[in-house]
Motif scaffolding. Structure first.
Motif, mmCIF file in Angstrom:
data_model
loop_
_atom_site.group_PDB
_atom_site.id
_atom_site.type_symbol
_atom_site.label_atom_id
_atom_site.label_comp_id
_atom_site.label_asym_id
_atom_site.label_seq_id
_atom_site.Cartn_x
_atom_site.Cartn_y
_atom_site.Cartn_z
ATOM 1 N N ALA A 104 0.838 -1.204 0.000
ATOM 2 C CA ALA A 104 0.000 0.000 0.000
ATOM 3 C C ALA A 104 0.873 1.255 0.000
ATOM 4 O O ALA A 104 0.588 2.226 -0.717
ATOM 5 C CB ALA A 104 -0.925 -0.004 1.211
ATOM 6 N N PHE A 105 1.934 1.234 0.796
ATOM 7 C CA PHE A 105 2.857 2.371 0.845
ATOM 8 C C PHE A 105 3.429 2.657 -0.547
ATOM 9 O O PHE A 105 3.462 3.803 -1.001
ATOM 10 C CB PHE A 105 3.989 2.083 1.826
ATOM 11 N N LYS A 106 3.842 1.610 -1.248
ATOM 12 C CA LYS A 106 4.449 1.781 -2.569
ATOM 13 C C LYS A 106 3.444 2.318 -3.581
ATOM 14 O O LYS A 106 3.780 3.162 -4.417
ATOM 15 C CB LYS A 106 5.020 0.450 -3.051
ATOM 16 N N LYS A 107 2.208 1.835 -3.511
ATOM 17 C CA LYS A 107 1.195 2.284 -4.467
ATOM 18 C C LYS A 107 0.888 3.767 -4.295
ATOM 19 O O LYS A 107 0.728 4.502 -5.275
ATOM 20 C CB LYS A 107 -0.078 1.460 -4.306
ATOM 21 N N ALA A 161 -1.195 12.587 2.659
ATOM 22 C CA ALA A 161 -2.518 13.089 3.026
ATOM 23 C C ALA A 161 -3.609 12.312 2.282
ATOM 24 O O ALA A 161 -4.670 12.016 2.851
ATOM 25 C CB ALA A 161 -2.619 14.581 2.713
ATOM 26 N N LYS A 162 -3.351 11.965 1.018
ATOM 27 C CA LYS A 162 -4.323 11.188 0.241
ATOM 28 C C LYS A 162 -4.495 9.793 0.840
ATOM 29 O O LYS A 162 -5.611 9.278 0.920
ATOM 30 C CB LYS A 162 -3.885 11.094 -1.216
ATOM 31 N N CYS A 216 -7.819 5.871 3.087
ATOM 32 C CA CYS A 216 -7.843 4.727 4.007
ATOM 33 C C CYS A 216 -8.667 4.999 5.265
ATOM 34 O O CYS A 216 -8.654 4.196 6.203
ATOM 35 C CB CYS A 216 -6.423 4.328 4.395
ATOM 36 N N LYS A 217 -9.351 6.133 5.311
ATOM 37 C CA LYS A 217 -10.248 6.491 6.417
ATOM 38 C C LYS A 217 -9.511 6.712 7.735
ATOM 39 O O LYS A 217 -10.102 6.594 8.810
ATOM 40 C CB LYS A 217 -11.326 5.412 6.627
ATOM 41 N N GLU A 243 -5.197 0.956 -2.119
ATOM 42 C CA GLU A 243 -4.539 1.671 -3.199
ATOM 43 C C GLU A 243 -5.275 2.973 -3.448
ATOM 44 O O GLU A 243 -6.423 3.138 -3.020
ATOM 45 C CB GLU A 243 -4.492 0.829 -4.464
ATOM 46 N N PRO A 244 -4.631 3.942 -4.106
ATOM 47 C CA PRO A 244 -5.272 5.246 -4.316
ATOM 48 C C PRO A 244 -6.569 5.120 -5.103
ATOM 49 O O PRO A 244 -6.682 4.314 -6.022
ATOM 50 C CB PRO A 244 -4.219 6.031 -5.119
#
Length: 202
Positions: A48-51, A71-72, A77-78, A142-143
């Motif tokens: 998730a961090f990489k995406k 921030a996104k 991810c709530k 993921e975003p």
């Protein structure tokens, strides 16, 4: 040298096993084993961090996360709930964990940032429980691309026979099945266009 009776050796062995088990349990309770190891799937957290790290940047390597994408991530991810954690909280934590002159955070700093936000986001939980809860919010995510897809109404090809029309020896003939059908085709084709296409509305 005389060996102790078999029963005594067996009891002594059972006692040693119990002591080792107790030591392991105590180690887990006192935090000797890292809290991070308790996550079910840390690979999903890294994924998730990489995406999010490469989102919107074709030159990004996925090893560092900028403030905008951080921030996104917190929004998608709530983590930001508008009550316990706000956008301001997220910005403050980002500035706290990053290097002084840096504009990005590494994966390790990202984990520390989540650790900072966890007790605030999940009040009432222990530090360890809150950390696991915030990990679960992020793992595998993921975003999201926010936007509304515009739906374009289907228009028949120029030489296609529209629904309700039947080819005849002469011009097309069509009986409207309802007033809305007739209105629809009157709106799409003007009188001149109907003449050019040899369409008659009955």
């Amino acid at each position: 040298m005389l060996r102790p009776p078999l029963r005594a050796r067996r009891e002594r062995g059972e006692t040693e096993v119990k002591k080792r088990r107790q030591t392991q349990e105590d180690s887990g309770k006192t935090g000797i084993f890292p809290i991070m190891a308790e996550s079910n799937d840390m690979e999903q957290l890294l994924a998730a961090f990489k995406k999010f790290a490469i989102h919107g940047d074709t030159k990004a390597t996925g090893k560092e996360l900028n403030g905008k994408n951080w921030a996104k991530l917190c929004k998608d991810c709530k983590i930001i709930d508008g009550k316990n954690v706000t956008g301001t909280d997220v910005d403050i934590v980002f500035s706290k964990v990053k290097q002084k002159m840096s504009r990005v955070i590494t994966y390790e700093e990202f984990q520390r940032a989540l650790e900072e936000l966890a007790p605030k986001r999940f009040k009432g939980q222990s530090k360890q429980e809150a950390l696991q809860s915030i990990f679960r919010l992020v793992e595998g995510r993921e975003p999201t691309n926010v936007g509304v897809t515009k739906q374009i109404p289907h228009v028949p090809p120029r030489h296609a026979t529209p629904p309700g029309l039947q080819a005849a020896d002469g011009p097309f003939s069509w009986s409207a099945t309802s007033a809305s059908d007739e209105d629809f085709w009157r709106c799409i084709f003007s009188g001149q266009q109907r003449d050019l296409l040899n369409i008659q509305v009955c």
